[in-house]
Design an enzyme around this catalytic site. Structure first.
Site, PDB file in Angstrom:
ATOM      1  N   GLY A  63       2.963  -0.998   4.276  1.00 26.43           N
ATOM      2  CA  GLY A  63       3.094   0.401   3.894  1.00 26.43           C
ATOM      3  C   GLY A  63       4.556   0.766   3.669  1.00 26.43           C
ATOM      4  N   GLY A  64       5.204   1.298   4.691  1.00 28.09           N
ATOM      5  CA  GLY A  64       6.558   1.844   4.577  1.00 28.09           C
ATOM      6  C   GLY A  64       7.561   0.929   3.890  1.00 28.09           C
TER       7      GLY A  64
ATOM      8  N   GLY B 135       2.738   2.363  10.624  1.00 35.08           N
ATOM      9  CA  GLY B 135       3.652   3.478  10.402  1.00 35.08           C
ATOM     10  C   GLY B 135       4.382   3.933  11.646  1.00 35.08           C
TER      11      GLY B 135
ATOM     12  N   HIS C  75      -9.393   0.981   5.002  1.00 35.14           N
ATOM     13  CA  HIS C  75      -8.113   1.230   5.670  1.00 35.14           C
ATOM     14  C   HIS C  75      -8.349   2.185   6.844  1.00 35.14           C
ATOM     15  CE1 HIS C  75      -4.027   2.565   6.450  1.00 35.14           C
ATOM     16  NE2 HIS C  75      -3.640   1.457   5.849  1.00 35.14           N
TER      17      HIS C  75
ATOM     18  N   ASN D 202       0.873  -1.175   0.000  1.00 31.14           N
ATOM     19  CA  ASN D 202       0.000   0.000   0.000  1.00 31.14           C
ATOM     20  C   ASN D 202       0.911   1.225   0.000  1.00 31.14           C
ATOM     21  OD1 ASN D 202      -1.824   2.028   0.449  1.00 31.14           O
ATOM     22  ND2 ASN D 202      -2.311   1.425   2.558  1.00 31.14           N
ATOM     23  N   TRP D 203       1.005   1.859  -1.162  1.00 33.84           N
ATOM     24  CA  TRP D 203       1.912   3.017  -1.269  1.00 33.84           C
ATOM     25  C   TRP D 203       1.299   4.308  -0.737  1.00 33.84           C
ATOM     26  CZ3 TRP D 203       3.852   1.990  -6.992  1.00 33.84           C
ATOM     27  CH2 TRP D 203       4.751   0.916  -6.968  1.00 33.84           C
ATOM     28  N   LYS D 204       0.016   4.273  -0.431  1.00 39.03           N
ATOM     29  CA  LYS D 204      -0.669   5.477   0.086  1.00 39.03           C
ATOM     30  C   LYS D 204      -0.445   6.651  -0.871  1.00 39.03           C
ATOM     31  CE  LYS D 204       0.003   3.520   4.620  1.00 39.03           C
ATOM     32  NZ  LYS D 204       0.101   3.703   6.057  1.00 39.03           N
TER      33      LYS D 204
ATOM     34  N   GLU E 285      -5.097  -4.840  10.821  1.00 41.67           N
ATOM     35  CA  GLU E 285      -4.059  -3.832  11.011  1.00 41.67           C
ATOM     36  C   GLU E 285      -4.333  -3.053  12.295  1.00 41.67           C
ATOM     37  OE1 GLU E 285      -2.177  -2.761   6.970  1.00 41.67           O
ATOM     38  OE2 GLU E 285      -3.905  -1.467   7.246  1.00 41.67           O
TER      39      GLU E 285
ATOM     40  N   SER F 179       3.762  -2.152  10.284  1.00 38.10           N
ATOM     41  CA  SER F 179       5.221  -2.184  10.381  1.00 38.10           C
ATOM     42  C   SER F 179       5.817  -3.553  10.031  1.00 38.10           C
ATOM     43  CB  SER F 179       5.676  -1.720  11.772  1.00 38.10           C
ATOM     44  OG  SER F 179       5.206  -0.400  12.014  1.00 38.10           O
TER      45      SER F 179
ATOM     46  N   GLU G 248      -6.783   4.631   7.895  1.00 39.72           N
ATOM     47  CA  GLU G 248      -6.610   6.061   7.586  1.00 39.72           C
ATOM     48  C   GLU G 248      -7.889   6.627   6.976  1.00 39.72           C
ATOM     49  OE1 GLU G 248      -2.957   5.679   5.396  1.00 39.72           O
ATOM     50  OE2 GLU G 248      -1.971   5.080   7.251  1.00 39.72           O
TER      51      GLU G 248
HETATM   52  C1  PEP Z   1      -0.614   0.208   6.177  1.00 45.56           C
HETATM   53  O1  PEP Z   1      -0.859   1.388   6.185  1.00 45.56           O
HETATM   54  O2  PEP Z   1      -1.414  -0.566   5.608  1.00 45.56           O
HETATM   55  C2  PEP Z   1       0.575  -0.261   6.868  1.00 45.56           C
HETATM   56  C3  PEP Z   1       0.563  -1.453   7.366  1.00 45.56           C
HETATM   57  O3  PEP Z   1       1.624   0.616   6.977  1.00 45.56           O
HETATM   58  P1  PEP Z   1       3.088   0.291   7.633  1.00 45.56           P
HETATM   59  O4  PEP Z   1       3.555  -0.998   7.027  1.00 45.56           O
HETATM   60  O5  PEP Z   1       3.934   1.472   7.217  1.00 45.56           O
HETATM   61  O6  PEP Z   1       2.887   0.186   9.093  1.00 45.56           O
END
Ligand code: PEP
Length: 250
Positions: free
Chosen positions: A233-234, A173, A95, A10-12, A167, A212, A97
């Site tokens: 994500g990251g 993040g 999600h 997920n590049w957001k 999640e 993470s 967010e």
């Molecule tokens: C996400 O936003 O779906 C996520 C899991 O981000 P991160 O891996 O950066 O925690």
């Protein structure tokens, strides 16, 4: 039951079109022999170009969001048909967010998931508790409620295809990962709830962990009985790091 692993990026709100294409050029050769479903969710502006770059490869395209309506006066929104147009096989819905920043409810998430299914796009339905909910001992009841609410409109004959992403909000993040045992406890509870909702198909539904995930912790997480993948994500922003996650079983 053996469930095929699914690792999704997920590049957001990150990566321009040239950046997305440069990622694909580096990433595709690295993962061509992956024994898992591998998925990239770029921002909407890069869906078309990245979809073309992924065509014929073993990596699928996902949207980060969708509007459940077919068409009309919804400024700024993107319909399921538009996602079909650009080659999306998956769509992320619910999600945290979007739930926390844009007020999306379980009901709205359920409508999105149903609208995606109606266009043969597999929804990746996200759920997860806040730190306050975890500390108050409400994790399992809250997440169980999100599962029932967000999957309320999934056609039961297709339930086995849906993907769930657990999640915990406090792990997204932040660099804080749930321990594999903490994650497994919630995944097992989600599996139980899916069984109540969908009977034997609940066993087939893949449940990703997100929060993470990195090359250093993916193996331990994936070793848990009810963790069938990761939403990342990251650590998905660099080809080398996300390839290491996609190839976790090497
Ligand atoms: C996400 O936003 O779906 C996520 C899991 O981000 P991160 O891996 O950066 O925690």
């Amino acid at each position: 039951m053996a469930r095929r692993p699914i690792l999704a990026a997920n590049w957001k709100m990150q990566k321009t079109v040239p950046e997305a294409l440069a990622f694909a050029a580096d990433f595709l050769p690295r993962v061509k022999d992956a024994q898992a479903d591998v998925v990239l969710a770029p921002p909407a502006t890069a869906l078309h170009a990245l979809g073309q770059a992924l065509a014929g490869s073993n990596v699928a395209l996902a949207a980060q969001n969708v509007n459940p309506e077919a068409k009309g006066a919804f400024t700024g929104e993107i319909s399921p048909d538009m996602l079909v147009d650009v080659g999306c096989g998956y769509g992320i819905v619910g999600h945290s967010e979007r739930r926390t920043l844009y007020g999306e409810t379980d009901e709205f998430v359920a409508a999105k998931a149903a609208a995606l299914f109606a266009r043969d796009i597999v929804p990746i339905v996200c759920v997860g508790e806040s730190l306050e909910q975890r500390e108050a001992g409400q994790t399992l009841s809250f997440v169980g409620g999100q599962i029932a609410g967000s999957l309320a409109r999934i056609p039961s004959e297709r339930a086995a295809e849906v993907v769930v992403a657990y999640e915990p909000i406090w792990a997204i993040g932040t660099g804080k990962t749930a321990t594999p045992e903490m994650a497994q406890e919630v995944h097992a509870a989600i599996r139980g709830r899916l069984g109540e909702l969908f009977g034997a198909d609940g066993e087939a539904i893949r449940i990703q962990y997100g929060g993470s995930v990195k090359p250093e912790n993916v193996v331990e997480l994936m070793a848990q009985a009810d963790i069938d993948g990761a939403l990342v994500g990251g650590a998905s922003l660099e080809p080398e790091s996300f390839a290491a996650i996609a190839l976790f079983d090497r």
